[in-house]
Enzyme design. Sequence first.
Site, PDB file in Angstrom:
ATOM      1  N   SER A   1      37.418   6.441  16.210  1.00 34.86           N
ATOM      2  CA  SER A   1      36.311   5.572  15.818  1.00 34.86           C
ATOM      3  C   SER A   1      36.077   4.514  16.884  1.00 34.86           C
ATOM      4  O   SER A   1      36.974   3.731  17.204  1.00 34.86           O
ATOM      5  CB  SER A   1      36.631   4.881  14.497  1.00 34.86           C
TER       6      SER A   1
ATOM      7  N   HIS B   1      33.738   9.374  16.592  1.00 36.25           N
ATOM      8  CA  HIS B   1      33.307   8.883  15.276  1.00 36.25           C
ATOM      9  C   HIS B   1      32.523   7.582  15.462  1.00 36.25           C
ATOM     10  O   HIS B   1      33.037   6.604  16.000  1.00 36.25           O
ATOM     11  CB  HIS B   1      34.543   8.654  14.403  1.00 36.25           C
TER      12      HIS B   1
ATOM     13  N   ASP C   1      30.612   4.640  13.592  1.00 33.93           N
ATOM     14  CA  ASP C   1      30.437   3.955  12.314  1.00 33.93           C
ATOM     15  C   ASP C   1      29.166   3.115  12.327  1.00 33.93           C
ATOM     16  O   ASP C   1      29.076   2.136  13.059  1.00 33.93           O
ATOM     17  CB  ASP C   1      31.653   3.060  12.030  1.00 33.93           C
TER      18      ASP C   1
ATOM     19  N   MET D   1      26.826   0.693  10.273  1.00 35.64           N
ATOM     20  CA  MET D   1      26.870  -0.193   9.096  1.00 35.64           C
ATOM     21  C   MET D   1      25.645  -1.105   9.077  1.00 35.64           C
ATOM     22  O   MET D   1      25.205  -1.572  10.133  1.00 35.64           O
ATOM     23  CB  MET D   1      28.130  -1.055   9.154  1.00 35.64           C
TER      24      MET D   1
ATOM     25  N   HIS E   1      28.853   8.464  11.033  1.00 34.40           N
ATOM     26  CA  HIS E   1      29.169   8.076   9.650  1.00 34.40           C
ATOM     27  C   HIS E   1      28.203   6.963   9.242  1.00 34.40           C
ATOM     28  O   HIS E   1      28.353   5.814   9.659  1.00 34.40           O
ATOM     29  CB  HIS E   1      30.631   7.607   9.616  1.00 34.40           C
TER      30      HIS E   1
ATOM     31  N   MET F   1      26.813   4.320   6.960  1.00 28.59           N
ATOM     32  CA  MET F   1      27.101   3.444   5.814  1.00 28.59           C
ATOM     33  C   MET F   1      25.876   2.544   5.648  1.00 28.59           C
ATOM     34  O   MET F   1      25.919   1.336   5.905  1.00 28.59           O
ATOM     35  CB  MET F   1      28.380   2.637   6.093  1.00 28.59           C
TER      36      MET F   1
ATOM     37  N   MET G   1      37.183   8.526   2.310  1.00 31.61           N
ATOM     38  CA  MET G   1      37.488   7.153   2.740  1.00 31.61           C
ATOM     39  C   MET G   1      38.830   6.745   2.145  1.00 31.61           C
ATOM     40  O   MET G   1      38.998   6.764   0.925  1.00 31.61           O
ATOM     41  CB  MET G   1      36.410   6.172   2.265  1.00 31.61           C
TER      42      MET G   1
ATOM     43  N   GLY H   1      33.711  -0.641   5.794  1.00 32.23           N
ATOM     44  CA  GLY H   1      33.182  -1.920   6.275  1.00 32.23           C
ATOM     45  C   GLY H   1      33.927  -2.460   7.478  1.00 32.23           C
ATOM     46  O   GLY H   1      33.307  -3.012   8.380  1.00 32.23           O
TER      47      GLY H   1
ATOM     48  N   ASP I   1      39.297   8.927   6.774  1.00 31.61           N
ATOM     49  CA  ASP I   1      38.843   7.769   7.543  1.00 31.61           C
ATOM     50  C   ASP I   1      39.368   6.467   6.926  1.00 31.61           C
ATOM     51  O   ASP I   1      39.020   6.121   5.801  1.00 31.61           O
ATOM     52  CB  ASP I   1      37.301   7.777   7.512  1.00 31.61           C
TER      53      ASP I   1
END
Length: 219
Positions: free
Chosen positions: A9, A34, A36, A38, A67, A69, A138, A143, A176
Amino acid sequence: MKKIKISPSILSADFSKLSEDIKRLEHGGADMIHVDVMDGHFVPNLTIGPPVIKSLRKHTKLPFDVHLMINPVHKYIKDYSDAGADIITFHPEATENIMETINLIKTSNKKVGISLNPNTEIKIIYDYLDKIDLVLIMSVYPGFGGQKFINAVIEKIKKLDEIRKDRKLNFQIEIDGGINFETAKIAIDAGVDILVSGTTIFKENNGDLKKNIKILKQI
Ligand code: DX5
Ligand code: ZN
């Protein structure tokens, strides 16, 4: 022995030199990257969006494991697909119609992942398991990087692996959050195929990415 894939990540990378860190991950033996994403709304943190992914795309041949979110997610799928995502993973709570979002990702010729938060039950996605490529479990509340692994999700992984065998399905199980050299083993034994790791890969052994990836692969 099953071949485990590693998806580092970049949440734990140095954001001022993401392209360099991605190249180091590639040379270090990562199988994918990966990313992330957000939105400060679905999760209480903000990261990067399509323009950054697009500019990173030319720096590696590795697949981008994106990913999302973000909520709502559906209307942004095309942006992430165009930016260069290879796997697009969303949370079922972030769409009004799970099947439509799966189909939209498939129409873009991308692999589809669905992510389950620690308190989201498998039954929510039971009907979609034959239509997706990946389930992202998860093992922390999404977060932030650097959180502690939640052991209770192991039962969920075992159950998913059982369903996969019973129904002869092909989806991969990715985990993850809070993965270190100990929790990785527990996850793999339960049926995980892909390990996401930020803190462990970027911080253990003085940030020796290659060494950390190698250790995770040999667990
Ligand atoms: C958390 C993210 C994870 C996180 C993992 O919301 O989805 O990918 O970066 O970080 P570590 O490995 O530090 O738990
Ligand atoms: Zn993630």
